[in-house]
Design a protein around this motif. Structure first.
Motif, PDB file in Angstrom:
ATOM      1  N   ALA A 135       0.798  -1.231   0.000  1.00 26.02           N
ATOM      2  CA  ALA A 135       0.000   0.000   0.000  1.00 26.02           C
ATOM      3  C   ALA A 135       0.826   1.274   0.000  1.00 26.02           C
ATOM      4  CB  ALA A 135      -0.937   0.007   1.208  1.00 26.02           C
ATOM      5  N   ASN A 136       2.147   1.181   0.261  1.00 24.17           N
ATOM      6  CA  ASN A 136       2.972   2.375   0.348  1.00 24.17           C
ATOM      7  C   ASN A 136       2.410   3.288   1.442  1.00 24.17           C
ATOM      8  OD1 ASN A 136       3.862   5.316  -0.890  1.00 24.17           O
ATOM      9  ND2 ASN A 136       5.385   3.731  -1.336  1.00 24.17           N
ATOM     10  N   PHE A 137       2.045   4.530   1.128  1.00 25.25           N
ATOM     11  CA  PHE A 137       1.526   5.455   2.135  1.00 25.25           C
ATOM     12  C   PHE A 137       0.008   5.373   2.277  1.00 25.25           C
ATOM     13  CE2 PHE A 137       5.183   8.728   1.323  1.00 25.25           C
ATOM     14  CZ  PHE A 137       6.107   7.804   1.775  1.00 25.25           C
ATOM     15  N   GLY A 138      -0.647   4.540   1.432  1.00 25.96           N
ATOM     16  CA  GLY A 138      -2.088   4.344   1.568  1.00 25.96           C
ATOM     17  C   GLY A 138      -2.955   5.191   0.665  1.00 25.96           C
ATOM     18  N   TYR A 139      -2.430   5.553  -0.501  1.00 18.47           N
ATOM     19  CA  TYR A 139      -3.201   6.381  -1.437  1.00 18.47           C
ATOM     20  C   TYR A 139      -4.522   5.714  -1.809  1.00 18.47           C
ATOM     21  CZ  TYR A 139      -4.331   8.820  -5.833  1.00 18.47           C
ATOM     22  OH  TYR A 139      -4.967   9.518  -6.835  1.00 18.47           O
ATOM     23  N   TRP A 140      -4.450   4.468  -2.292  1.00 20.05           N
ATOM     24  CA  TRP A 140      -5.674   3.804  -2.729  1.00 20.05           C
ATOM     25  C   TRP A 140      -6.577   3.429  -1.559  1.00 20.05           C
ATOM     26  CZ3 TRP A 140      -7.068   4.952  -7.189  1.00 20.05           C
ATOM     27  CH2 TRP A 140      -6.154   5.080  -8.234  1.00 20.05           C
ATOM     28  N   SER A 141      -6.009   3.204  -0.401  1.00 19.38           N
ATOM     29  CA  SER A 141      -6.832   2.922   0.776  1.00 19.38           C
ATOM     30  C   SER A 141      -7.663   4.135   1.168  1.00 19.38           C
ATOM     31  CB  SER A 141      -5.924   2.506   1.947  1.00 19.38           C
ATOM     32  OG  SER A 141      -5.238   1.313   1.655  1.00 19.38           O
ATOM     33  N   ALA A 159       4.870  -3.682   3.666  1.00 22.01           N
ATOM     34  CA  ALA A 159       6.000  -4.387   4.271  1.00 22.01           C
ATOM     35  C   ALA A 159       7.004  -3.452   4.936  1.00 22.01           C
ATOM     36  CB  ALA A 159       6.704  -5.240   3.213  1.00 22.01           C
ATOM     37  N   SER A 160       7.279  -2.319   4.347  1.00 24.59           N
ATOM     38  CA  SER A 160       8.284  -1.406   4.883  1.00 24.59           C
ATOM     39  C   SER A 160       7.802  -0.769   6.188  1.00 24.59           C
ATOM     40  CB  SER A 160       8.592  -0.302   3.872  1.00 24.59           C
ATOM     41  OG  SER A 160       9.233   0.787   4.491  1.00 24.59           O
ATOM     42  N   PRO A 161       8.564  -0.899   7.276  1.00 32.79           N
ATOM     43  CA  PRO A 161       8.155  -0.248   8.531  1.00 32.79           C
ATOM     44  C   PRO A 161       8.031   1.271   8.390  1.00 32.79           C
ATOM     45  CG  PRO A 161       9.799  -1.934   8.971  1.00 32.79           C
ATOM     46  CD  PRO A 161       9.729  -1.784   7.479  1.00 32.79           C
ATOM     47  N   ASP A 162       8.938   1.882   7.629  1.00 37.18           N
ATOM     48  CA  ASP A 162       8.848   3.334   7.438  1.00 37.18           C
ATOM     49  C   ASP A 162       7.586   3.704   6.681  1.00 37.18           C
ATOM     50  OD1 ASP A 162      11.225   3.733   8.758  1.00 37.18           O
ATOM     51  OD2 ASP A 162      12.438   3.768   6.934  1.00 37.18           O
ATOM     52  N   ASN A 163       7.307   2.980   5.594  1.00 32.50           N
ATOM     53  CA  ASN A 163       6.078   3.246   4.843  1.00 32.50           C
ATOM     54  C   ASN A 163       4.847   2.967   5.695  1.00 32.50           C
ATOM     55  OD1 ASN A 163       7.648   3.891   2.657  1.00 32.50           O
ATOM     56  ND2 ASN A 163       7.011   2.147   1.395  1.00 32.50           N
ATOM     57  N   ALA A 164       4.915   1.921   6.516  1.00 35.75           N
ATOM     58  CA  ALA A 164       3.778   1.577   7.367  1.00 35.75           C
ATOM     59  C   ALA A 164       3.493   2.689   8.375  1.00 35.75           C
ATOM     60  CB  ALA A 164       4.029   0.255   8.086  1.00 35.75           C
ATOM     61  N   TRP A 180      -4.792  -1.503   8.814  1.00 38.84           N
ATOM     62  CA  TRP A 180      -3.505  -1.671   8.133  1.00 38.84           C
ATOM     63  C   TRP A 180      -2.642  -2.684   8.869  1.00 38.84           C
ATOM     64  CZ3 TRP A 180       0.931  -0.390  10.841  1.00 38.84           C
ATOM     65  CH2 TRP A 180       0.751   0.380  11.990  1.00 38.84           C
ATOM     66  N   LEU A 181      -1.770  -3.326   8.102  1.00 38.96           N
ATOM     67  CA  LEU A 181      -0.824  -4.301   8.643  1.00 38.96           C
ATOM     68  C   LEU A 181       0.578  -3.974   8.140  1.00 38.96           C
ATOM     69  CD1 LEU A 181      -2.585  -7.754   8.002  1.00 38.96           C
ATOM     70  CD2 LEU A 181      -2.428  -6.532  10.183  1.00 38.96           C
ATOM     71  N   ASN A 182       1.576  -4.093   9.016  1.00 38.36           N
ATOM     72  CA  ASN A 182       2.978  -3.997   8.601  1.00 38.36           C
ATOM     73  C   ASN A 182       3.471  -5.424   8.363  1.00 38.36           C
ATOM     74  OD1 ASN A 182       6.090  -2.914  10.180  1.00 38.36           O
ATOM     75  ND2 ASN A 182       5.598  -3.208   8.029  1.00 38.36           N
ATOM     76  N   ALA A 183       3.318  -5.888   7.133  1.00 39.61           N
ATOM     77  CA  ALA A 183       3.660  -7.272   6.786  1.00 39.61           C
ATOM     78  C   ALA A 183       3.940  -7.352   5.293  1.00 39.61           C
ATOM     79  CB  ALA A 183       2.518  -8.220   7.164  1.00 39.61           C
ATOM     80  N   SER A 213      16.540  -8.806  12.712  1.00 39.96           N
ATOM     81  CA  SER A 213      16.016  -7.738  13.570  1.00 39.96           C
ATOM     82  C   SER A 213      15.050  -6.809  12.830  1.00 39.96           C
ATOM     83  CB  SER A 213      17.164  -6.921  14.162  1.00 39.96           C
ATOM     84  OG  SER A 213      17.958  -6.353  13.133  1.00 39.96           O
ATOM     85  N   GLU A 214      15.298  -6.548  11.554  1.00 43.00           N
ATOM     86  CA  GLU A 214      14.452  -5.633  10.794  1.00 43.00           C
ATOM     87  C   GLU A 214      13.402  -6.365   9.955  1.00 43.00           C
ATOM     88  OE1 GLU A 214      14.610  -2.323  11.080  1.00 43.00           O
ATOM     89  OE2 GLU A 214      16.190  -2.598  12.586  1.00 43.00           O
ATOM     90  N   ALA A 215      13.240  -7.655  10.185  1.00 44.71           N
ATOM     91  CA  ALA A 215      12.316  -8.452   9.371  1.00 44.71           C
ATOM     92  C   ALA A 215      10.863  -8.166   9.736  1.00 44.71           C
ATOM     93  CB  ALA A 215      12.614  -9.925   9.547  1.00 44.71           C
TER      94      ALA A 215
END
Length: 247
Positions: A135-141, A159-164, A180-183, A213-215
């Motif tokens: 979803a990146n930053f969630g535009y379509w959401s 997936a990206s924690p920063d993007n999440a 939303w999910l960070n996965a 650690s960052e997974a």
């Protein structure tokens, strides 16, 4: 006397410019794509907006090639802050001001992924569950869950924690109306993945043999149903972005 007067006037203008920009820095910066109105802006913000819009217009026929470099140059002249883009009367989308990818939204003649928007608009009278994968930053959401798009139930996966983190901000900005999910999305649930890539819009995922650690956890679309994260009584529309070096 004339040069001295000119120097004093220039200094006064510079001081006034600094004050207006310092005052604007404490306000929320927002842009309405419908009206073109910019609020919460100082003089430098307005100049930066015009530069970003002009850059998008000039590079749009060439797929915005080189636009990122222009955004980076403009960013050197304004404080680091977010701008909230009003996508429609019921959807807002916060991005970093001068972001090399999303700043093209400040060009009102630009329409992001028109084919997806056309499909979602055509289905606005159908009740469905929207799953926004990668979803990146969630535009379509933000759009799918808005009233003009039918106010669909929406789950965003990034997936990206920063993007999440950005995704969470935009969910809150829109009244927490989508989950939303960070996965990372995979063929089956279980295990972990690492984020690869240098830019937020082209991040990929690499499945790991062992946890790091960052997974982030891996989830499957079937697993979302099993975990009760989607409504099985509704048709499901899935947006799956396959960009990224690790996909």
């Amino acid at each position: 006397m004339a040069p001295e007067f000119g120097s004093r006037l220039e200094k006064r203008m510079e001081a006034l410019l600094r004050r207006t920009d310092e005052a604007a820095a404490g306000r929320s910066l927002a842009f309405d794509r419908g009206s073109g109105m910019l609020t919460g802006a100082g003089a430098l913000d307005r100049i930066a907006l015009l530069a970003l819009q002009a850059g998008s217009l000039l590079t749009q026929p060439y797929g915005h090639r080189g636009y990122r470099l222009g955004c980076k140059a403009v960013a050197n002249f304004v404080p680091r802050r977010d701008i909230v883009v009003r996508l429609n009367e019921d959807a807002e989308f916060a991005i970093p001001f001068c972001d090399g990818y999303w700043s093209r939204l400040l060009n009102r003649r630009y329409h992001y992924e028109e084919e997806i928007e056309a499909f979602l608009r055509s289905a606005k009278d159908v009740r469905y569950f929207f799953v926004d994968c990668e979803a990146n930053f969630g535009y379509w959401s933000a759009l799918a869950s808005s009233r003009p798009f039918g106010g669909q139930l929406t789950l965003s996966i990034e997936a990206s924690p920063d993007n999440a983190g950005r995704l969470a901000t935009n969910a809150l900005l829109n009244g927490d109306r989508f989950r939303w999910l960070n996965a990372a999305v995979g063929e089956k649930s279980g295990g972990f993945a690492r984020i690869t890539g240098a830019r937020h819009e082209t991040f990929g995922t690499l499945v790991l043999a062992e946890h790091e650690s960052e997974a982030v956890p891996v989830v499957s679309l079937d697993g979302l149903d099993n975990d009760g994260l989607i409504d099985p009584t509704l048709p499901v529309v899935i947006k799956l972005d396959r960009r990224g070096s690790g996909d």
